[in-house]
Write an enzyme that holds these catalytic residues in place. Structure first.
Site: not given
Length: 253
Positions: A58, A85, A206
């Site tokens: 990410h 991401e 998450h």
């Protein structure tokens, strides 16, 4: 006595859920001292060798953990899936994804300078924009996943925008798991069922960890992929990276 077997349930129980390991925290450790220790590229190769089904990164504009150059090099050396991401409202991110052509891009509505992702897309409000961006990446042959809260209407909006998958933002599940896991998972089951009915793949991520992952998989057996970084790397400090990857894989059945 005649026993009726639910074939659909059996198939669901045997659905393979991939473990994609987010290596941002490894890059954070490297960046804290400069130099190249730990070596992020070696870590990506080793995580793959230890049994992970993919690598997630990410990158953020300030490159405070994964650098854009890391992403380019990781794509060259891994054999499993790469999931990038990030915030598609940043042109730099769009350019990186189109250049490296990962197997999957996950669109996350980060704000500038955000420490970690903390909300999903409003897929109704931003339908036109998401439709445009999903098309850009799909035209390049990249599977698209949209990061969403576990709300049925947001799933419907994501489907209307043309995404391939949704990634369910699981912080609320993880936060409430210990106090009432049935209530905690209920919105995710409903959202995942809607996604399945609309023909979307389902990812999740998450704050999933070794304690709450197995129950989530039991309740949403058709989940395609979980992306886990922070908890897995924390566990690896005590248990070792190779061992931890196998433990997480075991939670996924």
């Amino acid at each position: 006595m005649k026993i009726t077997i639910n074939k659909g349930l059996i198939l669901g129980m045997h659905h393979i859920t991939k473990l994609s390991v987010n290596i941002n925290k490894i890059a954070t450790l490297r960046n804290s001292r400069g130099g190249n220790n730990p070596d992020v590229l070696k870590a990506a190769r080793d995580i793959e060798r230890f049994g992970a089904d993919g690598i997630t990164v990410h990158p953020r504009p300030d490159e405070r953990h994964i650098r854009y150059s890391d992403v380019r090099e990781i794509k060259k050396i891994i054999n499993t899936e790469l999931n990038i991401e990030g915030n598609c409202r940043e042109q730099k991110f769009i350019d990186l994804v189109l250049e490296t052509k990962p197997q999957q891009v996950t669109l996350v509505p980060d704000d500038l300078g955000q420490i970690t992702s903390d909300h999903g897309w409003d897929t109704i409000k931003h339908k036109d924009y998401l439709t445009e961006m999903i098309g850009v990446f799909q035209q390049a042959g990249i599977r698209v996943s949209v990061f969403v809260d576990p709300v049925v209407e947001m799933i419907e909006g994501a489907a209307a925008a043309g995404t391939n998958r949704v990634e369910l933002y699981t912080e609320a599940y993880a936060k409430n798991y210990l106090s009432n896991k049935e209530n905690a998972v209920a919105p995710y089951v409903a959202a995942a069922q809607k996604a399945k009915a609309l023909g979307l793949g389902v990812n999740a991520g998450h704050d999933l960890d070794m304690h709450n992952l197995s129950y989530f998989k039991e309740q949403v057996p058709w989940v395609d992929e979980v992306s886990i970084g922070h908890a897995l790397i924390c566990d690896a400090l005590y248990l070792g990276l190779e061992n931890v990857i196998q433990l997480y894989k075991r939670q996924l059945g």
